[in-house]
Scaffold this motif. Structure first.
Motif, PDB file in Angstrom:
ATOM      1  N   GLU A  16      -3.988  -0.691  15.255  1.00 19.29           N
ATOM      2  CA  GLU A  16      -3.778   0.764  15.357  1.00 19.29           C
ATOM      3  C   GLU A  16      -2.395   1.081  15.914  1.00 19.29           C
ATOM      4  OE1 GLU A  16      -4.357   4.681  14.887  1.00 19.29           O
ATOM      5  OE2 GLU A  16      -5.760   3.131  14.232  1.00 19.29           O
ATOM      6  N   THR A  17      -1.937   0.318  16.886  1.00 20.07           N
ATOM      7  CA  THR A  17      -0.601   0.507  17.454  1.00 20.07           C
ATOM      8  C   THR A  17       0.471   0.223  16.418  1.00 20.07           C
ATOM      9  OG1 THR A  17      -1.429  -0.147  19.624  1.00 20.07           O
ATOM     10  CG2 THR A  17       0.959  -0.212  19.306  1.00 20.07           C
ATOM     11  N   LEU A  18       0.328  -0.842  15.678  1.00 19.67           N
ATOM     12  CA  LEU A  18       1.311  -1.181  14.640  1.00 19.67           C
ATOM     13  C   LEU A  18       1.338  -0.132  13.526  1.00 19.67           C
ATOM     14  CD1 LEU A  18       0.780  -5.043  14.406  1.00 19.67           C
ATOM     15  CD2 LEU A  18       2.718  -3.819  15.402  1.00 19.67           C
ATOM     16  N   ARG A  19       0.188   0.395  13.158  1.00 19.15           N
ATOM     17  CA  ARG A  19       0.128   1.422  12.110  1.00 19.15           C
ATOM     18  C   ARG A  19       0.804   2.707  12.579  1.00 19.15           C
ATOM     19  NH1 ARG A  19      -5.010   3.877  11.265  1.00 19.15           N
ATOM     20  NH2 ARG A  19      -5.881   1.805  11.465  1.00 19.15           N
ATOM     21  N   SER A  20       0.606   3.093  13.830  1.00 20.77           N
ATOM     22  CA  SER A  20       1.222   4.321  14.331  1.00 20.77           C
ATOM     23  C   SER A  20       2.728   4.180  14.473  1.00 20.77           C
ATOM     24  CB  SER A  20       0.595   4.730  15.654  1.00 20.77           C
ATOM     25  OG  SER A  20       0.917   3.792  16.657  1.00 20.77           O
ATOM     26  N   MET A  21       3.231   2.963  14.627  1.00 16.08           N
ATOM     27  CA  MET A  21       4.672   2.754  14.723  1.00 16.08           C
ATOM     28  C   MET A  21       5.369   2.978  13.384  1.00 16.08           C
ATOM     29  SD  MET A  21       4.837  -0.503  17.315  1.00 16.08           S
ATOM     30  CE  MET A  21       6.517  -0.848  16.915  1.00 16.08           C
ATOM     31  N   THR A  22       4.667   2.824  12.294  1.00  9.77           N
ATOM     32  CA  THR A  22       5.277   2.986  10.970  1.00  9.77           C
ATOM     33  C   THR A  22       5.182   4.418  10.450  1.00  9.77           C
ATOM     34  OG1 THR A  22       3.223   2.368   9.870  1.00  9.77           O
ATOM     35  CG2 THR A  22       4.786   0.590  10.368  1.00  9.77           C
ATOM     36  N   GLU A  23       4.393   5.272  11.081  1.00 12.09           N
ATOM     37  CA  GLU A  23       4.257   6.663  10.641  1.00 12.09           C
ATOM     38  C   GLU A  23       5.467   7.479  11.061  1.00 12.09           C
ATOM     39  OE1 GLU A  23       0.657   8.100  12.337  1.00 12.09           O
ATOM     40  OE2 GLU A  23      -0.609   6.918  11.011  1.00 12.09           O
ATOM     41  N   LYS A  24       5.721   8.561  10.314  1.00 15.19           N
ATOM     42  CA  LYS A  24       6.820   9.458  10.640  1.00 15.19           C
ATOM     43  C   LYS A  24       6.453  10.251  11.898  1.00 15.19           C
ATOM     44  CE  LYS A  24       9.539  13.201   8.777  1.00 15.19           C
ATOM     45  NZ  LYS A  24       9.675  14.209   7.742  1.00 15.19           N
ATOM     46  N   PRO A  25       7.377  10.362  12.865  1.00 18.65           N
ATOM     47  CA  PRO A  25       7.042  11.110  14.094  1.00 18.65           C
ATOM     48  C   PRO A  25       6.929  12.613  13.813  1.00 18.65           C
ATOM     49  CG  PRO A  25       9.333  10.403  14.138  1.00 18.65           C
ATOM     50  CD  PRO A  25       8.712   9.789  12.911  1.00 18.65           C
ATOM     51  N   VAL A  26       6.101  13.296  14.602  1.00 18.91           N
ATOM     52  CA  VAL A  26       5.906  14.730  14.428  1.00 18.91           C
ATOM     53  C   VAL A  26       6.801  15.550  15.343  1.00 18.91           C
ATOM     54  CG1 VAL A  26       3.548  14.547  13.594  1.00 18.91           C
ATOM     55  CG2 VAL A  26       3.979  14.721  16.039  1.00 18.91           C
ATOM     56  N   THR A  27       7.505  14.890  16.240  1.00 15.50           N
ATOM     57  CA  THR A  27       8.378  15.610  17.144  1.00 15.50           C
ATOM     58  C   THR A  27       9.699  15.951  16.456  1.00 15.50           C
ATOM     59  OG1 THR A  27       9.251  13.532  18.007  1.00 15.50           O
ATOM     60  CG2 THR A  27       7.426  14.538  19.207  1.00 15.50           C
ATOM     61  N   ILE A  28      10.353  16.994  16.963  1.00  9.39           N
ATOM     62  CA  ILE A  28      11.663  17.379  16.441  1.00  9.39           C
ATOM     63  C   ILE A  28      12.644  17.453  17.603  1.00  9.39           C
ATOM     64  CG2 ILE A  28      10.753  18.655  14.448  1.00  9.39           C
ATOM     65  CD1 ILE A  28      11.217  21.215  16.048  1.00  9.39           C
ATOM     66  N   GLN A  29      13.918  17.404  17.313  1.00 12.06           N
ATOM     67  CA  GLN A  29      14.953  17.521  18.330  1.00 12.06           C
ATOM     68  C   GLN A  29      15.238  18.997  18.527  1.00 12.06           C
ATOM     69  OE1 GLN A  29      16.075  14.895  20.040  1.00 12.06           O
ATOM     70  NE2 GLN A  29      14.573  13.722  18.860  1.00 12.06           N
ATOM     71  N   TYR A  30      14.523  19.621  19.515  1.00 12.94           N
ATOM     72  CA  TYR A  30      14.435  21.072  19.537  1.00 12.94           C
ATOM     73  C   TYR A  30      15.736  21.860  19.512  1.00 12.94           C
ATOM     74  CZ  TYR A  30      14.122  25.763  21.158  1.00 12.94           C
ATOM     75  OH  TYR A  30      14.327  27.082  21.317  1.00 12.94           O
ATOM     76  N   PRO A  31      16.630  21.900  20.372  1.00 12.51           N
ATOM     77  CA  PRO A  31      17.581  22.984  20.116  1.00 12.51           C
ATOM     78  C   PRO A  31      18.414  22.760  18.868  1.00 12.51           C
ATOM     79  CG  PRO A  31      18.092  21.953  22.240  1.00 12.51           C
ATOM     80  CD  PRO A  31      16.952  21.206  21.611  1.00 12.51           C
ATOM     81  N   GLU A  32      18.595  21.513  18.465  1.00 19.26           N
ATOM     82  CA  GLU A  32      19.376  21.256  17.252  1.00 19.26           C
ATOM     83  C   GLU A  32      18.577  21.574  15.988  1.00 19.26           C
ATOM     84  OE1 GLU A  32      18.972  18.679  19.592  1.00 19.26           O
ATOM     85  OE2 GLU A  32      20.835  19.145  20.639  1.00 19.26           O
ATOM     86  N   VAL A  33      17.321  21.201  15.963  1.00 12.51           N
ATOM     87  CA  VAL A  33      16.451  21.436  14.802  1.00 12.51           C
ATOM     88  C   VAL A  33      15.361  22.406  15.234  1.00 12.51           C
ATOM     89  CG1 VAL A  33      14.907  20.364  13.138  1.00 12.51           C
ATOM     90  CG2 VAL A  33      16.896  19.094  13.982  1.00 12.51           C
ATOM     91  N   LYS A  34      15.245  23.507  14.505  1.00  7.39           N
ATOM     92  CA  LYS A  34      14.234  24.506  14.841  1.00  7.39           C
ATOM     93  C   LYS A  34      13.201  24.571  13.724  1.00  7.39           C
ATOM     94  CE  LYS A  34      17.380  27.130  17.598  1.00  7.39           C
ATOM     95  NZ  LYS A  34      18.235  28.257  17.711  1.00  7.39           N
ATOM     96  N   ARG A  35      11.955  24.638  14.122  1.00 11.31           N
ATOM     97  CA  ARG A  35      10.877  24.764  13.150  1.00 11.31           C
ATOM     98  C   ARG A  35      10.851  26.170  12.579  1.00 11.31           C
ATOM     99  NH1 ARG A  35       5.499  21.797  15.370  1.00 11.31           N
ATOM    100  NH2 ARG A  35       5.739  20.116  13.896  1.00 11.31           N
ATOM    101  N   PRO A  36      10.564  26.314  11.307  1.00 10.63           N
ATOM    102  CA  PRO A  36      10.396  27.670  10.766  1.00 10.63           C
ATOM    103  C   PRO A  36       9.115  28.286  11.314  1.00 10.63           C
ATOM    104  CG  PRO A  36       9.909  26.019   9.090  1.00 10.63           C
ATOM    105  CD  PRO A  36      10.411  25.277  10.291  1.00 10.63           C
ATOM    106  N   VAL A  37       9.183  29.577  11.579  1.00 11.83           N
ATOM    107  CA  VAL A  37       8.004  30.263  12.106  1.00 11.83           C
ATOM    108  C   VAL A  37       7.161  30.780  10.948  1.00 11.83           C
ATOM    109  CG1 VAL A  37       9.073  30.888  14.290  1.00 11.83           C
ATOM    110  CG2 VAL A  37       9.279  32.417  12.367  1.00 11.83           C
TER     111      VAL A  37
END
Length: 163
Positions: free
Chosen positions: A7-28
């Motif tokens: 499970e740990t190895l599988r989660s390491m290969t997934e794309k992260p859900v976090t963003i680099q906030y002030p540089e990248v902003k999520r659309p509302v």
């Protein structure tokens, strides 16, 4: 133990859900309710007529409106009155949108701006000057001087159908 390692190895290969906030902003989302603005008409007059229905509809009592009379020398809105004082306490506001729904002239709108920061309590009270949107191109800033009687409306008198 092997199951946990897989499970740990599988989660390491997934794309992260976090963003680099002030540089990248999520659309509302389309229905997001953020910072308030007070809108204007195309000619620059304010839409707010000082009726205080937004303050009455606010469940957290975050809005304060004090109305005053328009004159031909100082015209702020097309109606007889305007909001001389308009304040929103952003620390009390719960961004419910009831003020937007209650406004008969669609003067107050909740935008998609969610970046609100304050360093002290006095900065959290947004005044009318902070809330008003800029004067549109081709419009004039308020107060405006107008010809006498330009913005008065005549109310039609209903005729009795039995006459």
């Amino acid at each position: 133990m092997l199951k946990g390692l897989l499970e740990t190895l599988r989660s390491m290969t997934e794309k992260p859900v976090t963003i680099q906030y002030p540089e990248v902003k999520r659309p509302v989302r389309a229905r997001f309710r953020g910072r308030h603005i007070l809108r204007r008409y195309e000619n620059g007059l304010e839409r707010c007529i000082g009726c205080a229905l937004c303050a009455a509809a606010c469940p957290s009592d975050a809005i304060f409106v004090e109305a005053a009379e328009n004159t031909d020398d100082e015209r702020y809105s097309p109606g007889e009155r305007y909001a001389r004082v308009y304040e929103i306490n952003m620390l009390r506001c719960i961004f419910c949108g009831f003020c937007e729904d209650a406004c008969p002239t669609e003067a107050i709108v909740l935008t998609d701006n969610y970046e609100l920061t304050f360093t002290d309590r006095h900065q959290s009270i947004y005044t009318k000057e902070m809330l008003l949107e800029p004067v549109p191109e081709g419009g004039k800033p308020t107060p405006q001087k107008v010809e006498p009687g330009v913005y008065t409306r005549s109310i039609p008198i209903m005729q009795d159908p039995t006459d």
